[in-house]
Design an enzyme around this catalytic site. Structure first.
Site: not given
Length: 514
Positions: A471, A446, A184
């Site tokens: 994700h 994602d 991320s």
């Protein structure tokens, strides 16, 4: 340095509010923390139980508060974790796992990537917590004057400093390659560390890394909408239509007011009345976050909702053509998430949200809502909207109401936020960062892959898009239920490491230790 006492624990934080005003929204941040805790401490082979590996070591580094001003002598303590269980020799590689917008736990160096890759390479694994998050919060509180030392550029300076200091501390060979890992926002940091410090960072694996800053992140819900129709993850066109119908039903009840609105409050388990328009917008945003979370964390261990389960709830009872069936399914989805996160009711008060975000005392929790909001206001944007006609959710809250938080909490104007986003992309290169020896890993379920690099820009900057993956799923501990595409994706990461480290180790063997 050890034995640092932890600050007092936070009381209950607001949940399911602030959709889009900080990214990911607090619901998604709570879900991420819940999933991380589950994967680290629950389930067979996932925690520090009887079958777990030796617990990692915790340490502290003294870092300059302002690394760009040598006359400023202020410093803070930055936490790190070390797993040397598989470290074969001081000449072996170092896998540096970067922390992001939350507390970095010991599982960062023991479970999933990069820890799972360490045995094959005899690697030392180190996890570095991000400044201003977890226990790495400088003294002096979180007021705006202090937060000016919180940015991705400051974090990268910490990476460079830690790389040198930890190398000396653990007597790592000067020829040992250091590879950054992150997921991320931390995935973006991993890529940028290689971009800005190629003499210190040999290579990077950037998972689900949103390297393009954007003010209006409408692509988020475009991906969520596609995921709801994808048969590969349990979606269908009927599921997307049911989601749209459920949100339309919620909006109709909100607009009707009176008994209909009161019943909605009771049925959704809202904590307070829905009299204020801003609170009604927050509620709609919370419901959008719930559905978005099902796609963002689809099929992950600990995630309360997958796309398949959400679609099952939305379509349950639809055979009798009941108009309210999708709404009832959305209600049940809310109950599932609330129960999983241990919440008694939906909190959505805008005023309470703003008041809590204005608290400047240093407090420690798994998430740092004030800090991350500040970073979105001063660097990234990432404000999720649903203003495109193809979006199946409510058109509110709109972008202006989200940008208003930057003004209310930090006194930052919309124009300054927009300028900051432009400057971030100019400094790092957006989706064409120009870094070599970086592998960008994403899953097409994602929503954040829309801001990452999904196509290779050359032989030394590669990209891997895993079908059906959510994700940072490639970084999670392996499970028997993992899809074939996810298993192939992890194999591709290992092969890329072989491509990078094989020649480096052969060169090291020829040249000897320097």
């Amino acid at each position: 340095m050890a034995g640092r006492p932890g600050p007092p624990r936070l009381g209950p934080l607001l949940l399911l509010s602030l959709w889009g005003s900080s990214a990911p929204a607090p619901l998604l941040r709570r879900l991420a923390e819940h999933i991380e805790r589950f994967q680290e401490g629950s389930g067979p082979g996932l925690g520090f139980g009887p079958n777990a590996s030796v617990p990692p070591k915790q340490g502290w580094l003294g870092q300059p508060l302002d690394p760009f001003n040598t006359s400023d002598q202020r410093s803070f303590l930055q936490r790190y974790w070390v797993n040397d269980q598989h470290w074969a020799s001081r000449h072996g590689p170092v896998f540096l796992h970067l922390g992001g917008e939350g507390s970095l736990r010991p599982g960062s160096v023991t479970r999933g990537h990069p820890a799972a890759l360490a045995p094959a390479w005899g690697a030392l694994v180190i996890g570095l917590e991000h400044r201003f998050y977890g226990l790495s919060i400088p003294a002096g509180g979180l007021d705006v004057a202090q937060l000016r030392f919180l940015s991705s550029r400051h974090a990268l300076a910490d990476v460079a400093s830690a790389r040198l200091a930890l190398g000396r501390l653990f007597n790592v060979s000067s020829s040992s390659p250091w590879i950054c890992f992150g997921g991320s926002y931390a995935g973006s940091l991993a890529a940028w560390a290689r971009l800005k410090f190629p003499h210190l960072i040999f290579a990077s694996v950037a998972s689900s890394a949103p390297v393009r800053a954007v003010l209006d992140f409408s692509e988020y819900n475009e991906v969520v909408s596609r995921s709801l129709t994808s048969a590969a993850v349990g979606g269908s066109p009927e599921c997307r239509a049911a989601a749209a119908a459920a949100f339309a039903d919620v909006e109709r009840r909100l607009l009707a007011g009176g008994a209909a609105r009161a019943a909605l409050r009771a049925e959704l388990g809202a904590c307070a009345p829905l009299g204020r328009a801003e609170d009604r917008a927050e509620l709609l945003g919370a419901l959008q976050a719930l559905v978005g979370g099902a796609a963002q964390y689809d099929a992950q261990a600990g995630a309360p909702l997958s796309v398949r389960r959400l679609c099952g709830l939305l379509l349950e009872g639809g055979g009798n053509r009941s108009r309210s069936a999708p709404y009832r399914g959305l209600r049940r989805a809310v109950q599932v998430v609330m129960h999983s996160l241990g919440q008694r009711c939906l909190s959505f008060s805008r005023a309470e949200t703003v008041a809590q975000l204005k608290v400047t005392e240093s407090q420690v929790s798994g998430v740092g809502d004030r800090q991350w909001l500040y970073q979105t206001c001063t660097e990234f944007g990432f404000y999720v909207t649903c203003e495109d006609p193809s979006c199946p959710f409510s058109r509110v809250p709109a972008l202006p109401s989200q940008l208003e938080l930057c003004q209310q909490v930090f006194g930052l104007s919309t124009s300054s936020v927009a300028q900051a986003v432009t400057q971030t992309n100019s400094y790092y290169g957006g989706q064409t960062p120009g870094a070599t020896r970086v592998l960008f890993v994403n899953g097409d379920t994602d929503p954040w892959h829309a801001l990452s690099v999904t196509q290779a820009s050359g032989p030394s900057a590669s990209a891997l898009l895993i079908p059906g993956a959510s994700h940072c799923m490639d970084m999670a501990p392996e499970r028997p239920s993992d899809s074939p595409s996810l298993r192939r994706g992890r194999q591709s990461i290992s092969q890329r490491l072989q491509t990078w480290l094989g020649p480096a180790q052969r060169s090291q063997a020829r040249g000897g230790d320097r």
